[in-house]
Design a protein around this motif. Structure first.
Motif, PDB file in Angstrom:
ATOM      1  N   PRO A  16      -9.287 -13.971   5.766  1.00 48.42           N
ATOM      2  CA  PRO A  16      -8.824 -12.813   4.997  1.00 48.42           C
ATOM      3  C   PRO A  16      -7.304 -12.684   4.996  1.00 48.42           C
ATOM      4  CG  PRO A  16     -10.604 -12.184   6.473  1.00 48.42           C
ATOM      5  CD  PRO A  16     -10.248 -13.601   6.797  1.00 48.42           C
ATOM      6  N   GLU A  17      -6.643 -13.142   6.044  1.00 51.93           N
ATOM      7  CA  GLU A  17      -5.192 -13.043   6.129  1.00 51.93           C
ATOM      8  C   GLU A  17      -4.491 -13.944   5.124  1.00 51.93           C
ATOM      9  OE1 GLU A  17      -6.985 -14.001   9.047  1.00 51.93           O
ATOM     10  OE2 GLU A  17      -7.285 -11.918   9.566  1.00 51.93           O
ATOM     11  N   SER A  18      -5.176 -14.938   4.591  1.00 51.71           N
ATOM     12  CA  SER A  18      -4.540 -15.878   3.671  1.00 51.71           C
ATOM     13  C   SER A  18      -4.829 -15.562   2.198  1.00 51.71           C
ATOM     14  CB  SER A  18      -4.956 -17.308   3.998  1.00 51.71           C
ATOM     15  OG  SER A  18      -6.339 -17.467   3.819  1.00 51.71           O
ATOM     16  N   VAL A  19      -5.434 -14.395   1.942  1.00 51.74           N
ATOM     17  CA  VAL A  19      -5.806 -14.025   0.578  1.00 51.74           C
ATOM     18  C   VAL A  19      -5.258 -12.630   0.258  1.00 51.74           C
ATOM     19  CG1 VAL A  19      -7.756 -13.505  -0.936  1.00 51.74           C
ATOM     20  CG2 VAL A  19      -7.892 -15.428   0.631  1.00 51.74           C
ATOM     21  N   ILE A  20      -4.763 -12.477  -0.970  1.00 50.62           N
ATOM     22  CA  ILE A  20      -4.334 -11.170  -1.471  1.00 50.62           C
ATOM     23  C   ILE A  20      -5.157 -10.888  -2.719  1.00 50.62           C
ATOM     24  CG2 ILE A  20      -2.418  -9.782  -2.349  1.00 50.62           C
ATOM     25  CD1 ILE A  20      -0.509 -11.740  -0.963  1.00 50.62           C
ATOM     26  N   GLU A  21      -5.657  -9.658  -2.835  1.00 53.41           N
ATOM     27  CA  GLU A  21      -6.435  -9.272  -4.010  1.00 53.41           C
ATOM     28  C   GLU A  21      -5.539  -8.514  -4.988  1.00 53.41           C
ATOM     29  OE1 GLU A  21     -10.992  -8.805  -2.665  1.00 53.41           O
ATOM     30  OE2 GLU A  21      -9.672  -7.182  -2.014  1.00 53.41           O
ATOM     31  N   PHE A  22      -5.673  -8.883  -6.254  1.00 55.26           N
ATOM     32  CA  PHE A  22      -4.884  -8.273  -7.317  1.00 55.26           C
ATOM     33  C   PHE A  22      -5.796  -7.756  -8.410  1.00 55.26           C
ATOM     34  CE2 PHE A  22      -2.062 -11.436  -5.459  1.00 55.26           C
ATOM     35  CZ  PHE A  22      -0.882 -10.735  -5.324  1.00 55.26           C
ATOM     36  N   LEU A  23      -5.391  -6.659  -9.038  1.00 55.89           N
ATOM     37  CA  LEU A  23      -6.029  -6.202 -10.262  1.00 55.89           C
ATOM     38  C   LEU A  23      -5.170  -6.767 -11.388  1.00 55.89           C
ATOM     39  CD1 LEU A  23      -8.201  -4.424 -11.631  1.00 55.89           C
ATOM     40  CD2 LEU A  23      -6.424  -2.695 -11.834  1.00 55.89           C
ATOM     41  N   LEU A  36      -4.249  -4.889  -5.374  1.00 53.60           N
ATOM     42  CA  LEU A  36      -5.434  -4.052  -5.483  1.00 53.60           C
ATOM     43  C   LEU A  36      -5.294  -2.767  -4.655  1.00 53.60           C
ATOM     44  CD1 LEU A  36      -8.198  -3.718  -6.729  1.00 53.60           C
ATOM     45  CD2 LEU A  36      -9.146  -4.973  -4.788  1.00 53.60           C
ATOM     46  N   GLY A  37      -4.657  -2.842  -3.514  1.00 51.17           N
ATOM     47  CA  GLY A  37      -4.479  -1.670  -2.664  1.00 51.17           C
ATOM     48  C   GLY A  37      -3.610  -0.585  -3.272  1.00 51.17           C
ATOM     49  N   ARG A  38      -2.885  -0.906  -4.317  1.00 50.74           N
ATOM     50  CA  ARG A  38      -2.033   0.081  -4.994  1.00 50.74           C
ATOM     51  C   ARG A  38      -2.769   0.817  -6.110  1.00 50.74           C
ATOM     52  NH1 ARG A  38       2.971  -0.134  -3.076  1.00 50.74           N
ATOM     53  NH2 ARG A  38       3.732  -2.070  -2.196  1.00 50.74           N
ATOM     54  N   VAL A  39      -4.009   0.407  -6.395  1.00 54.38           N
ATOM     55  CA  VAL A  39      -4.802   1.018  -7.470  1.00 54.38           C
ATOM     56  C   VAL A  39      -6.026   1.670  -6.846  1.00 54.38           C
ATOM     57  CG1 VAL A  39      -6.079   0.579  -9.604  1.00 54.38           C
ATOM     58  CG2 VAL A  39      -4.039  -0.787  -9.077  1.00 54.38           C
ATOM     59  N   SER A  40      -6.245   2.952  -7.155  1.00 58.79           N
ATOM     60  CA  SER A  40      -7.405   3.635  -6.581  1.00 58.79           C
ATOM     61  C   SER A  40      -8.597   3.655  -7.527  1.00 58.79           C
ATOM     62  CB  SER A  40      -7.049   5.066  -6.172  1.00 58.79           C
ATOM     63  OG  SER A  40      -6.729   5.846  -7.304  1.00 58.79           O
ATOM     64  N   GLN A  41      -8.333   3.581  -8.846  1.00 62.71           N
ATOM     65  CA  GLN A  41      -9.423   3.687  -9.803  1.00 62.71           C
ATOM     66  C   GLN A  41      -8.964   3.147 -11.155  1.00 62.71           C
ATOM     67  OE1 GLN A  41     -10.770   7.733  -9.924  1.00 62.71           O
ATOM     68  NE2 GLN A  41     -12.472   7.313 -11.271  1.00 62.71           N
ATOM     69  N   VAL A  42      -9.911   2.619 -11.926  1.00 61.40           N
ATOM     70  CA  VAL A  42      -9.647   2.173 -13.297  1.00 61.40           C
ATOM     71  C   VAL A  42     -10.535   2.998 -14.213  1.00 61.40           C
ATOM     72  CG1 VAL A  42      -9.778   0.258 -14.931  1.00 61.40           C
ATOM     73  CG2 VAL A  42      -9.078  -0.175 -12.562  1.00 61.40           C
ATOM     74  N   ILE A  43      -9.920   3.605 -15.230  1.00 58.40           N
ATOM     75  CA  ILE A  43     -10.674   4.446 -16.159  1.00 58.40           C
ATOM     76  C   ILE A  43     -10.534   3.856 -17.559  1.00 58.40           C
ATOM     77  CG2 ILE A  43     -10.884   6.751 -17.162  1.00 58.40           C
ATOM     78  CD1 ILE A  43      -9.529   7.755 -14.523  1.00 58.40           C
ATOM     79  N   ARG A  44     -11.675   3.537 -18.185  1.00 51.56           N
ATOM     80  CA  ARG A  44     -11.671   3.014 -19.550  1.00 51.56           C
ATOM     81  C   ARG A  44     -11.739   4.188 -20.514  1.00 51.56           C
ATOM     82  NH1 ARG A  44     -15.205   0.574 -23.586  1.00 51.56           N
ATOM     83  NH2 ARG A  44     -13.963  -1.063 -24.556  1.00 51.56           N
TER      84      ARG A  44
END
Length: 167
Positions: A16-23, A36-44
């Motif tokens: 897990p330390e070698s991966v970053i999740e992005f939206l 991903l940690g900077r986004v709390s929700q996505v609304i369409r």
């Protein structure tokens, strides 16, 4: 899938330390990202109320779970023409509340999804390498199979809404 993109169902074990999740999302047809940690929700199709005489960069407001959220016209902030007159076909990326003084969401044209990227594919952005002004970005994701994906600095976007009074 490129070598830098780490699929969630890959058989290889990746710490897990070698991966970053992005939206990953799109503005003006170009791919961008936020951690991903900077986004709390996505609304369409956010039900947005236009705010008359709002400062440049503020499209309006959206009520989300009882909170009034400032809907940022991301296009106006970064100097692009918005491809929609009304955000009925847009997405609102609600920023994490610990990152903003008030609830804020960024209007974007499309959301491509969540991608896991190996840390070695993420680096500081190269000067002049982004399709927009360099000041908007905190990193770039290198993908050998596609153009770099630039990672927005959400703090810079929010700061642009509150210009310093130059008296």
């Amino acid at each position: 899938m490129s070598e830098q993109s780490v699929g969630i169902d890959d058989d290889e074990s990746v710490s897990p330390e070698s991966v970053i999740e992005f939206l990953e999302f799109r503005l003006d047809g170009n791919r961008y990202a936020l951690e991903l940690g900077r986004v709390s929700q996505v609304i369409r199709k956010p039900p947005t109320t236009r705010v008359p005489n709002a400062p440049d960069g503020i499209y309006g407001s959206v009520t989300v779970e009882g909170d009034v959220v400032v809907a940022v016209d991301t296009y106006a902030v970064v100097g692009l023409d918005r491809p929609f007159a009304d955000p009925e076909n847009a997405y609102l990326l609600l920023l994490d509340s610990s990152d903003t003084p008030q609830p804020v969401g960024l209007l974007v044209e499309a959301v491509d999804g969540i991608e896991r990227r190996h840390v070695e594919s993420v680096s500081p952005p190269t000067e002049g390498g982004a399709p927009l002004d360099d000041r908007w970005f905190r990193a770039a994701i290198t993908d050998d199979d596609a153009p770099d994906i630039h990672v927005f600095d959400s703090h810079q976007l929010i700061a642009a809404l509150h210009p310093v009074d130059a008296r």
